[in-house]
Design an enzyme around this catalytic site. Structure first.
Site, PDB file in Angstrom:
ATOM      1  N   ARG A  93       6.635  -6.439  -0.694  1.00  0.00           N
ATOM      2  CA  ARG A  93       6.915  -5.144  -1.327  1.00  0.00           C
ATOM      3  C   ARG A  93       6.509  -3.967  -0.455  1.00  0.00           C
ATOM      4  O   ARG A  93       7.119  -2.909  -0.500  1.00  0.00           O
ATOM      5  CB  ARG A  93       6.145  -5.031  -2.646  1.00  0.00           C
ATOM      6  CG  ARG A  93       6.643  -5.901  -3.746  1.00  0.00           C
ATOM      7  CD  ARG A  93       6.104  -5.418  -5.071  1.00  0.00           C
ATOM      8  NE  ARG A  93       6.500  -4.041  -5.312  1.00  0.00           N
ATOM      9  CZ  ARG A  93       7.649  -3.672  -5.869  1.00  0.00           C
ATOM     10  NH1 ARG A  93       8.514  -4.588  -6.245  1.00  0.00           N
ATOM     11  NH2 ARG A  93       7.932  -2.398  -6.044  1.00  0.00           N
ATOM     12  N   CYS A 117       5.034 -10.061  -4.743  1.00  0.00           N
ATOM     13  CA  CYS A 117       4.510 -10.806  -5.894  1.00  0.00           C
ATOM     14  C   CYS A 117       5.345 -10.526  -7.145  1.00  0.00           C
ATOM     15  O   CYS A 117       5.730  -9.395  -7.395  1.00  0.00           O
ATOM     16  CB  CYS A 117       3.068 -10.403  -6.187  1.00  0.00           C
ATOM     17  SG  CYS A 117       1.836 -11.136  -5.114  1.00  0.00           S
ATOM     18  N   ILE A 329      -2.318  -2.087 -15.994  1.00  0.00           N
ATOM     19  CA  ILE A 329      -1.575  -1.627 -14.815  1.00  0.00           C
ATOM     20  C   ILE A 329      -0.213  -2.317 -14.708  1.00  0.00           C
ATOM     21  O   ILE A 329       0.825  -1.668 -14.610  1.00  0.00           O
ATOM     22  CB  ILE A 329      -2.377  -1.871 -13.520  1.00  0.00           C
ATOM     23  CG1 ILE A 329      -3.793  -1.281 -13.629  1.00  0.00           C
ATOM     24  CG2 ILE A 329      -1.638  -1.290 -12.306  1.00  0.00           C
ATOM     25  CD1 ILE A 329      -3.852   0.227 -13.730  1.00  0.00           C
TER      26      ILE A 329
END
Length: 419
Positions: A93, A117, A329
């Site tokens: 990412r 991930c 989160i």
């Protein structure tokens, strides 16, 4: 495909040297694109994501020399490609962090939409919105972000709708070469963002408010290379401290940064650990005692880090008492829970909260790593499980932990890499 084989281990004991922070090294390597002269980064961990970043920079035409001992030199004098292709970006990412530097220095960037991930929606819209406010023309088509700007990016006042480490980093790098002042409000305050800002300042950027939620960047026309040392990895440090707590051991983490781990240290002390710190070391001693259950709620820095949530799940699984762990989160970040239940853990999920009743011991099992931090939690569980634990898919682990089995072996753990 490599696996980790883990046998029940004695209490961890000894010293472990902490590596450079992956989450600081990746944006700092991307920042090399901004520099007109050679840029040397040290204390870079030897990880799969770092190798991918180096491949990406080479793919753009940059000269990247791995000098050994965790040092990497980047030269952009031959950089002549502006596309970050899918086959590289899909595995990491952080590749999105090339967008701001390419656009700011060269006025053009094509970046494949990212992978990494599988822990929920981590949208790139905050990155794109901020760059558009700075004058970029952006379209997303055929799986690519295509960004252009005529001349230089323009300074802008950007309010982030939510705290995002990646978007803060991308906009910080872009703003360093923009025309005029950029203000980023509700900026991420993570230590890795501070490390990137300090690196940019060493290259000649004008940034104030570092470490606060409001960053002010006065754009400059050019940045020069420098020599910069990446900060220690606070998540690796925290992972070893939790492993020592769970095994009722006593360890010292050397070349660490205690100041970046205050929320984690506080929770370990609540769990009964005796912790001593120096300028660059942390010692944890459980004095042979079983940890006590601690409630956790993840939050942006300086709150409790989401990247330590899975490890504290394991601590609570083996602790005295009942605890709740709430993840605020990322969604989809409890994928380690079914694997821990297979090892005998008494835990259940209710929405974004995990309720854990501590038990005395776990049983070894074959388990599967689903993401980077989940895999670390399964290794820690294996250290205290009766019998043998096999952790599959440890390529996730290799993305974020350098020489993990050797480091655990050095502390007395029975961990080995097998085919």
């Amino acid at each position: 495909m490599d696996k980790l084989a883990i046998q029940a281990s004695p209490p961890l004991a000894g010293d472990v040297i902490i590596s450079g922070a992956k989450n600081a090294a990746l944006p700092i390597l991307m920042a090399g694109v901004l520099a007109e002269t050679d840029f040397i980064v040290s204390n870079v961990p030897n990880l799969r994501d770092v190798s991918t970043s180096c491949k990406l920079l080479r793919c753009l035409g940059a000269d990247v020399d791995e000098l050994g001992n965790g040092q990497i030199r980047i030269s952009t004098k031959n950089l002549n490609e502006f596309c970050a292709p899918y086959d590289l970006v899909k595995t990491m990412r952080a590749s999105i962090l090339i967008l701001g530097p390419l656009l700011a220095r060269y006025g053009t960037a094509d970046v494949s939409l990212p992978g990494g991930c599988a822990i929920g929606a981590r949208p790139v819209n905050l990155h794109l919105h901020g760059l558009e406010m700075m004058g970029a023309k952006i379209e997303v088509k055929e799986g690519y972000i295509k960004a252009r700007v005529d001349g230089r990016l323009k300074g802008a006042h950007i309010f982030m709708d939510m705290v995002s480490v990646g978007a803060t980093e991308n906009l910080l790098m872009a703003a360093a070469l923009a025309d005029g002042e950029t203000v980023i409000e509700n900026a991420a305050r993570e230590p890795e963002v501070i490390d990137l800002a300090n690196c940019l300042i060493a290259m000649g950027a004008k940034i104030t408010g570092v470490g606060s939620a409001t960053l002010r960047i006065q754009g400059v026309e050019r940045l020069q290379g420098c020599e910069y040392r990446v900060m220690p990895d606070r998540i690796e440090t925290g992972s070893f401290l939790v492993a020592a707590a769970v095994t009722r051991g006593r360890i010292r983490c050397l070349k660490a940064d205690p100041a970046s781990l205050e929320s984690v240290i506080a929770k370990l002390e609540d769990a009964g650990a005796k912790i001593t710190t120096g300028e660059d070391w942390i010692e944890l001693d459980m004095e042979g005692k079983r940890p006590k259950a601690v409630n956790i709620k993840t939050a942006p820095y300086p709150g409790f880090p989401t990247d330590m949530q899975a490890q504290f799940c394991v601590l609570n699984v083996l602790a005295q008492g009942t605890a709740t762990i709430t993840e605020t989160i990322f969604e989809n970040r409890f994928m380690h829970v079914p694997e821990l239940i297979r090892m005998g853990a008494n835990m259940e999920l209710e929405g974004n909260t995990c309720i854990i009743q501590g038990i005395e011991s776990l049983s070894g099992a074959q388990v599967m790593a689903t993401d980077l931090r989940a895999s670390a939690s399964l290794v820690i569980a294996g250290l205290v499980a009766d019998g043998k634990t096999i952790v599959d898919r440890i390529y996730h682990l290799d993305r974020g932990y350098e020489h993990i089995e050797q480091k655990f072996q050095g502390l007395g753990a029975h961990v080995e890499r097998v085919q």
